[in-house]
Design an enzyme around this catalytic site. Structure first.
Site, PDB file in Angstrom:
ATOM      1  CG  ASN A  56      -1.836   1.136   1.326  1.00 45.07           C
ATOM      2  OD1 ASN A  56      -1.778   2.053   0.496  1.00 45.07           O
ATOM      3  ND2 ASN A  56      -2.707   1.124   2.318  1.00 45.07           N
TER       4      ASN A  56
ATOM      5  CE  LYS B 103      -0.497   2.529   6.549  1.00 51.85           C
ATOM      6  NZ  LYS B 103      -1.891   2.887   6.356  1.00 51.85           N
TER       7      LYS B 103
ATOM      8  NE  ARG C  45      -6.242   1.621   0.022  1.00 47.70           N
ATOM      9  CZ  ARG C  45      -6.292   2.736   0.715  1.00 47.70           C
ATOM     10  NH1 ARG C  45      -5.214   3.184   1.320  1.00 47.70           N
ATOM     11  NH2 ARG C  45      -7.425   3.395   0.815  1.00 47.70           N
TER      12      ARG C  45
ATOM     13  CG  HIS D 110     -14.145   1.995   7.024  1.00 53.64           C
ATOM     14  ND1 HIS D 110     -13.310   0.909   6.855  1.00 53.64           N
ATOM     15  CD2 HIS D 110     -13.321   3.049   7.213  1.00 53.64           C
ATOM     16  CE1 HIS D 110     -12.059   1.284   6.950  1.00 53.64           C
ATOM     17  NE2 HIS D 110     -12.026   2.585   7.159  1.00 53.64           N
TER      18      HIS D 110
ATOM     19  N   GLY E 111     -10.573   8.371   8.289  1.00 53.57           N
ATOM     20  CA  GLY E 111     -11.506   8.539   7.172  1.00 53.57           C
ATOM     21  C   GLY E 111     -12.716   7.685   7.501  1.00 53.57           C
TER      22      GLY E 111
ATOM     23  NE  ARG F 183     -10.437  12.800   3.463  1.00 49.79           N
ATOM     24  CZ  ARG F 183     -10.258  11.478   3.507  1.00 49.79           C
ATOM     25  NH1 ARG F 183     -11.262  10.682   3.814  1.00 49.79           N
ATOM     26  NH2 ARG F 183      -9.088  10.961   3.241  1.00 49.79           N
TER      27      ARG F 183
ATOM     28  CG  ASP G   2      -6.906  10.129  18.017  1.00 54.70           C
ATOM     29  OD1 ASP G   2      -7.874   9.650  18.641  1.00 54.70           O
ATOM     30  OD2 ASP G   2      -5.902   9.474  17.709  1.00 54.70           O
TER      31      ASP G   2
ATOM     32  CB  VAL H  43     -14.042   5.457  15.226  1.00 50.63           C
ATOM     33  CG1 VAL H  43     -15.196   5.934  16.086  1.00 50.63           C
ATOM     34  CG2 VAL H  43     -12.981   6.540  15.072  1.00 50.63           C
ATOM     35  N   GLY H  44     -14.968   2.535  14.905  1.00 52.69           N
ATOM     36  CA  GLY H  44     -16.067   1.562  14.951  1.00 52.69           C
ATOM     37  C   GLY H  44     -15.742   0.350  15.800  1.00 52.69           C
ATOM     38  CD  GLU H  45     -11.779  -2.801  13.758  1.00 54.94           C
ATOM     39  OE1 GLU H  45     -10.750  -3.039  14.404  1.00 54.94           O
ATOM     40  OE2 GLU H  45     -11.814  -2.769  12.516  1.00 54.94           O
TER      41      GLU H  45
ATOM     42  CD  GLU I 284      -9.127  -1.172   4.457  1.00 52.49           C
ATOM     43  OE1 GLU I 284      -8.773  -0.741   5.567  1.00 52.49           O
ATOM     44  OE2 GLU I 284      -9.298  -0.461   3.460  1.00 52.49           O
TER      45      GLU I 284
END
Ligand code: AMP
Length: 397
Positions: free
Chosen positions: A7, A14, A91, A208, A212, A241, A283, A332-334, A384
């Site tokens: 990536n 990465k 990616r 997600h 982002g 954003r 953050d 964040v979601g996890e 991913e």
């Protein structure tokens, strides 16, 4: 067979090496400050200590050369020789309308990636640099491109067209594309397994939520709508954003601040979102902490963030005409217990009822809905790299 996943960003690379016989990760790493003095490589081989190498790396080829050296290093490498790498998966952020799935890279694919430079100026050029560096260093293996946009190509015109003169679409490809496709794809398939239903029969909403952030509505195995649009700027409030705003704000502030288009792009992509509104940080952990200690602007930022996501869930339930599950994934979601809780608060009219006790987890694959909830609420850690490695393995055979 082993697959190298790459990536490449503008100043970073990465990577991950996966053994596809059992899908285990043999090593992960990050090259930072490519093309900037003070480059570093952090390499973490499975079961061994992390290694940090400091060496100036003038370009992506130099960065990849160092990665390959490290991979075969007798002390901290993860393979005996480069012959063990059977294919490389890259990616790529933007594949435009040309690719609805991953492809083996040839000259035509590289041309399309180049044609999309205008639409993803920060991502596609370094992605292509990474591909070309790897092709130079590994000319005898297949290289596969896995696009962030591909999964969303099932969207139909009412969901991807903007109500602006049609010519803008025909001439410049101005339409909604969507991003984070590999993540939405991965968690949606995991969710179908958790639901015990064929993926093609599920109604799924994926969230997600990372630095982002984007959402997708998936019906009968197809993305019907996603929140990011022509660029990753549209949709949810993100770290830096703005997400959805009245487009007139852009030209108003360009006038007021005397910004050119480049500066405006930077303003709405880098200075807005949670950072701009809260004045604290991009953050979410910092914003949550500030709000908890009484910072009003931080609280407003969080409330805008929650409201926006709740609105998207409502909209997507309408598009799907129902919903089997919503999925929280990414940083964040996890991990953000409070964030998930606030998003799911007062959503019982939509059949969404969270069990607050079950929700008290981080980074685990679980269902945190109550038994009565008509909609399952899943937390599913995304992967991913695994999607990229699987596609690469499949296409290289
Ligand atoms: P990602 O882009 O998926 O790597 O997610 C990164 C973001 O996850 C960071 O900016 C943090 O805001 C957020 N994050 C990670 N852990 C937590 C946590 N425990 N609580 C709240 N936010 C978190």
């Amino acid at each position: 067979m082993k697959v190298l996943v790459v990536n490449a960003g503008s100043s970073s690379i990465k990577y991950q090496v996966m053994d596809m016989t059992n899908e285990s990760v043999l090593a992960v790493g990050l090259v930072d400050r490519v093309g900037i003095p003070g480059s570093t490589l952090e390499h973490k081989p499975l079961g061994k200590d992390e290694v940090v190498i400091k060496k100036d790396l003038p370009d992506h080829t130099a960065g990849m050369e160092l990665v390959l050296e490290v991979l075969v290093n007798p002390e901290y490498g993860c393979i005996a020789s480069m012959d063990e790498i059977g294919a490389v998966g890259h990616r790529v952020v933007h594949g435009g309308e040309a690719f609805a799935e991953s492809v083996v890279i040839d000259d035509h694919v590289k041309k399309v990636i180049r044609d999309c430079f205008d639409m993803a100026p920060l991502h596609n050029p370094p992605n292509l640099m990474g591909i070309e560096a790897c092709q130079r260093l590994m000319p005898n293996v297949k290289h596969v491109a896995v696009f962030d946009t591909a999964f969303h190509q099932t969207m139909e015109a009412p969901h991807y067209m903007y109500a602006i003169p049609y010519e803008a679409y025909e001439k410049y490809g101005i339409r909604r594309y969507g991003f984070h496709g590999t993540s939405h794809f991965y968690v949606a398939h995991q969710a179908a397994e958790m639901l015990g239903k064929p993926y093609e029969e599920c109604k799924i909403i994926t969230l997600h939520l990372g630095n982002g952030a984007s959402m997708a509505a998936i019906k009968d195995g197809k993305v019907i709508e996603t929140s990011m649009g022509f660029t990753p700027l549209e949709g949810l409030v993100m770290g830096t954003r703005s997400g959805d705003i009245d487009p007139a704000i852009v030209f108003t502030l360009m006038d007021k601040y005397g910004m050119d288009s480049q500066e405006a792009n930077n303003y709405f992509n880098k200075k807005a979102g949670m950072l701009g509104l809260s004045g604290v940080s991009n953050d979410l952990r910092d914003v949550l902490e500030a709000a908890a200690s009484g910072n009003e602007r931080a609280q407003i930022a969080l409330d805008v963030y929650y409201k926006n996501i709740k609105g998207y869930i409502g909209k997507y339930v309408a598009y799907l005409n129902g919903c089997d599950c919503i999925i929280f994934t990414a940083g964040v979601g996890e991990n953000a217990i409070d964030v998930r809780s606030n998003i799911c608060k007062d959503m019982d009219a939509l059949g969404i009822i969270m069990d607050e006790e079950k929700n008290n987890v981080r980074g685990k694959k679980v269902d945190v809905a109550t038994p009565e909830s008509q909609v399952r609420i899943f937390i599913i850690p995304t992967n991913e790299e695994l999607v990229i490695a699987r596609d690469t393995y499949r296409l290289s055979n």
